[in-house]
Design a protein around this motif. Structure first.
Motif, PDB file in Angstrom:
ATOM      1  N   PRO A  58       1.009  -1.266   0.118  1.00  0.00           N
ATOM      2  CA  PRO A  58      -0.082  -0.009   0.013  1.00  0.00           C
ATOM      3  C   PRO A  58       0.635   1.139   0.092  1.00  0.00           C
ATOM      4  CG  PRO A  58       0.098  -0.993   2.024  1.00  0.00           C
ATOM      5  CD  PRO A  58       0.706  -1.933   1.183  1.00  0.00           C
ATOM      6  N   VAL A  59       0.265   2.272  -0.719  1.00  0.00           N
ATOM      7  CA  VAL A  59       0.844   3.735  -0.282  1.00  0.00           C
ATOM      8  C   VAL A  59       0.133   4.401   0.931  1.00  0.00           C
ATOM      9  CG1 VAL A  59       0.941   6.095  -1.386  1.00  0.00           C
ATOM     10  CG2 VAL A  59       1.401   3.914  -2.839  1.00  0.00           C
ATOM     11  N   CYS A  60       0.896   4.703   2.074  1.00  0.00           N
ATOM     12  CA  CYS A  60       0.367   5.202   3.217  1.00  0.00           C
ATOM     13  C   CYS A  60       0.495   6.621   3.318  1.00  0.00           C
ATOM     14  CB  CYS A  60       0.789   4.315   4.172  1.00  0.00           C
ATOM     15  SG  CYS A  60       0.453   2.608   4.242  1.00  0.00           S
ATOM     16  N   LEU A  61       1.091   7.248   2.382  1.00  0.00           N
ATOM     17  CA  LEU A  61       1.432   8.680   2.405  1.00  0.00           C
ATOM     18  C   LEU A  61       1.892   9.297   1.073  1.00  0.00           C
ATOM     19  CD1 LEU A  61       2.081  11.338   4.315  1.00  0.00           C
ATOM     20  CD2 LEU A  61       4.360  10.555   4.678  1.00  0.00           C
ATOM     21  N   THR A  62       1.445  10.623   0.745  1.00  0.00           N
ATOM     22  CA  THR A  62       1.720  11.226  -0.333  1.00  0.00           C
ATOM     23  C   THR A  62       2.152  12.487  -0.094  1.00  0.00           C
ATOM     24  OG1 THR A  62      -0.462  11.962  -0.617  1.00  0.00           O
ATOM     25  CG2 THR A  62       0.248   9.854  -1.714  1.00  0.00           C
TER      26      THR A  62
END
Length: 260
Positions: A58-62
């Protein structure tokens, strides 16, 4: 440690195309990384979602540009939710704003409103700090002003920049309890000066976690105590070196082996 993420900005030279992004993400997963911060590459929510679905990380921050955070807040939220991310951040406040008290406080107020909007959608707004936020207005740092006056702003706390600023990482972790769901882990060795001006100095064997002076066992114990959820390795200069992947692999190996 079991769950460790990487800020993909660290390997920005390896993720320029979708094919490279997916291949690099798979390789990072094999090395021990469990999730990512998406930064340092083309912003394409559909591409990001395909990476998340194919690799299973998953991507958990951008990090999103300032003009979009302020001018397209709900669109930005929609894009992030499309690939499952609820933590949306500002990479850096521009120096010309930080050094102008009126402009700086105005922007902080605007970002606090952004954070309020994000909360309505189940998201959180994160401010990634540097050492710049430790400049003072009337005896108070910008960093502390945000803490006291912008309750809807969370911090992506960065170990390197706190150490460079000369403050206690442990003390700031306590001060920010409940507002630091995400952190950046990178090590620090010595201060570096050019013409008597203090400057950041990213050195490979120092920036890698576990190769400098920060006691990461104590720091991470405190991070756990205050509720940190996502631990991201970040190595700013790894992409400028020929052994980029080995640079970030060294950090995750240290964390998995040495941090209990």
């Amino acid at each position: 440690m079991k769950e460790i993420g990487l800020n993909l900005y660290s390997v920005r030279n390896l993720i320029s195309t979708e094919e490279d992004l997916i291949a690099t993400a798979k390789k990072l997963k094999e090395a021990g990384y469990s999730f990512f911060q998406y930064s340092g590459a083309t912003w394409d929510p559909k591409r990001i979602k395909r990476m998340v679905d194919e690799v299973g990380t998953p991507v958990c921050l951008t990090h999103i540009p300032q003009e979009r955070l302020l001018g397209e807040t709900e669109k930005v939220i929609e894009e992030n939710l499309s690939f499952g991310n609820k933590n949306i951040g500002l990479g850096a406040m521009s120096w010309d704003i930080l050094t102008d008290e009126v402009k700086c406080k105005q922007k902080i107020e605007e970002y606090n409103r952004v954070g309020e909007i994000m909360q309505k959608y189940g998201c959180k707004f994160f401010w990634h700090h540097h050492n710049f936020e430790f400049i003072q207005y009337n005896g108070q740092t910008v960093f502390d002003y945000i803490i006291e006056n912008a309750p809807n702003i969370n911090y992506t706390l960065d170990t390197y920049w706190l150490q460079l600023s000369g403050v206690s990482i442990i003390e700031y972790l306590e001060k920010l309890k409940g507002r630091i769901g995400c952190v950046h882990l990178k090590d620090f060795k010595t201060k570096f000066f050019i013409d008597e001006k203090e400057c950041p100095r990213f050195v490979p064997e120092i920036e890698s976690v576990g190769y400098g002076v920060i006691n990461f066992q104590d720091v991470i114990n405190k991070m756990r105590e205050v509720g940190v959820e996502h631990y991201f390795v970040e190595q700013d200069n790894a992409a400028d070196l020929p052994d980029t992947f080995q640079q970030v692999e060294r950090s995750v190996k240290y964390l998995k082996k040495e941090i209990k």
